[in-house]
Design a protein around this motif. Structure first.
Motif, PDB file in Angstrom:
ATOM      1  N   UNK A   1      29.899  11.828  24.693  1.00 48.47           N
ATOM      2  CA  UNK A   1      29.638  10.646  23.863  1.00 48.47           C
ATOM      3  C   UNK A   1      28.265  10.056  24.182  1.00 48.47           C
ATOM      4  N   UNK A   2      27.932  10.049  25.458  1.00 43.91           N
ATOM      5  CA  UNK A   2      26.636   9.478  25.852  1.00 43.91           C
ATOM      6  C   UNK A   2      25.489  10.248  25.200  1.00 43.91           C
ATOM      7  N   UNK A   3      25.605  11.568  25.181  1.00 46.94           N
ATOM      8  CA  UNK A   3      24.548  12.384  24.583  1.00 46.94           C
ATOM      9  C   UNK A   3      24.440  12.112  23.084  1.00 46.94           C
ATOM     10  N   UNK A   4      25.578  12.060  22.404  1.00 50.54           N
ATOM     11  CA  UNK A   4      25.551  11.834  20.952  1.00 50.54           C
ATOM     12  C   UNK A   4      25.053  10.437  20.599  1.00 50.54           C
ATOM     13  N   UNK A   5      25.231   9.487  21.508  1.00 54.11           N
ATOM     14  CA  UNK A   5      24.789   8.110  21.248  1.00 54.11           C
ATOM     15  C   UNK A   5      23.349   7.856  21.696  1.00 54.11           C
ATOM     16  N   UNK A   6      22.757   8.824  22.396  1.00 55.83           N
ATOM     17  CA  UNK A   6      21.377   8.661  22.890  1.00 55.83           C
ATOM     18  C   UNK A   6      20.591   9.949  22.617  1.00 55.83           C
ATOM     19  N   UNK A   7      20.510  10.302  21.353  1.00 53.47           N
ATOM     20  CA  UNK A   7      19.877  11.563  20.987  1.00 53.47           C
ATOM     21  C   UNK A   7      18.357  11.535  21.142  1.00 53.47           C
ATOM     22  N   UNK A   8      17.754  10.382  20.911  1.00 50.55           N
ATOM     23  CA  UNK A   8      16.287  10.307  21.015  1.00 50.55           C
ATOM     24  C   UNK A   8      15.862  10.420  22.481  1.00 50.55           C
ATOM     25  N   UNK A   9      14.802  11.170  22.732  1.00 57.10           N
ATOM     26  CA  UNK A   9      14.381  11.424  24.119  1.00 57.10           C
ATOM     27  C   UNK A   9      14.172  10.170  24.953  1.00 57.10           C
ATOM     28  N   UNK A  10      13.554   9.130  24.373  1.00 57.30           N
ATOM     29  CA  UNK A  10      13.276   7.931  25.152  1.00 57.30           C
ATOM     30  C   UNK A  10      14.525   7.087  25.390  1.00 57.30           C
ATOM     31  N   UNK A  11      15.571   7.335  24.614  1.00 58.70           N
ATOM     32  CA  UNK A  11      16.817   6.590  24.805  1.00 58.70           C
ATOM     33  C   UNK A  11      17.725   7.264  25.828  1.00 58.70           C
ATOM     34  N   UNK A  12      17.438   8.519  26.101  1.00 60.04           N
ATOM     35  CA  UNK A  12      18.293   9.301  27.001  1.00 60.04           C
ATOM     36  C   UNK A  12      17.932   9.022  28.454  1.00 60.04           C
TER      37      UNK A  12
END
Length: 297
Positions: free
Chosen positions: A236-247
């Motif tokens: 879920x974390x990956x799908x909710x933070x797909x943009x590189x700077x959000x990850x």
């Protein structure tokens, strides 16, 4: 329970051993009815909460096998030793969780002029109490209704556990209680997004199950479900933070490693039937973790 076989032996001692005839296969009646009763009675005090159901040398569930053999016996010799076979069938049904059918059979035997009548009356009362709890609903059209139904049924089983605590019938009551609590936990996990602070509630429900039922044979499965939950949070974390700077790599690694550590507990648990499944899920999540980190680095 072992006392009942003494009564059965007494009844059978005055009756000529009946041959099984030409029935074949694992479910065929034995040459002597005592052979079926001996296998069944030996396992009547087995702890159904802490240990898996017994198997016979053919690999079949012993209670189911005994039930089928007794039914085949009755078909071949209708009316013969009816109290003995009826009582034994009731015992097998009770251990298979068919409490209403067991209670009905016990009551039929109790109505017969048999040395087993008194014990059958006791069995009918006990199986009836189990049947009443088992008959309560455990689902509803909506989540709140389903949880309320589960709470009501859990209260009923809690009374059964208290009533039969310290007896051979406490373990099956505990197993029923555990099954319902596992259902409630899965329900909370499945609908966690629709519940306020649902993620915390779901984790708490899964951990409660593990802590309360630490002696259960189902413990590896409960831990596996917790690992699945943690793995879902990582994905879920990956799908909710797909943009590189959000990850945030550290946050993802924390979530993934928490799931991997939980999977590892079951993957290295010798004797657990869930071990191969946990090993496969560990490998899959580990590969997923590597792929995600490679994508964002």
């Amino acid at each position: 329970m072992r006392t009942s076989i003494a009564v059965l032996v007494l009844v059978l001692a005055v009756a000529r051993a009946a041959p099984a005839g030409d029935a074949t296969g694992a479910f065929a009646p034995y040459e002597d009815l005592l052979e079926v009763l001996a296998d069944l009675t030996w396992h009547l005090k087995d702890d159904a909460y802490r240990f898996p159901p017994p198997k016979d040398p053919t690999g079949h569930d012993l209670y189911q096998l005994a039930l089928h053999r007794l039914e085949n016996w009755e078909k071949r010799y209708p009316g013969r030793l009816r109290d003995v076979t009826g009582y034994a069938r009731a015992e097998a049904l009770e251990h298979l969780g068919e409490y209403k059918a067991a209670a009905d059979l016990y009551r039929q035997v109790a109505a017969l002029p048999s040395p087993l009548a008194a014990r059958a009356r006791e069995g009918g009362e006990r199986a009836g109490a189990f049947a009443d709890a088992a008959a309560l609903p455990e689902d509803a059209p909506d989540v709140d209704g389903a949880l309320a139904a589960l709470r009501g049924k859990l209260e009923a089983w809690s009374k059964v556990v208290t009533r039969y605590g310290g007896t051979p019938w406490e373990p099956p009551a505990l197993a029923e209680e555990e099954r319902l609590e596992a259902m409630a936990a899965r329900l909370v996990v499945a609908h966690r997004r629709a519940v306020e602070d649902g993620t915390t509630a779901a984790e708490r429900a899964l951990r409660f199950l593990i802590q309360k039922h630490a002696e259960s044979k189902e413990l590896p499965g409960h831990i596996l479900h917790l690992a699945d939950f943690y793995a879902e949070l990582a994905r879920d974390y990956v799908s909710e933070h797909e943009r590189p700077l959000a990850f945030d790599e550290d946050e993802f690694v924390h979530r993934a490693d928490r799931a991997l550590d939980t999977y590892r507990k079951v993957a290295t648990w010798d004797g657990a039937r869930e071990k191969p499944e946990a090993q496969a899920r560990f490998a899959a999540l580990d590969a997923y973790k590597t792929a995600v980190l490679g994508r964002y680095r």
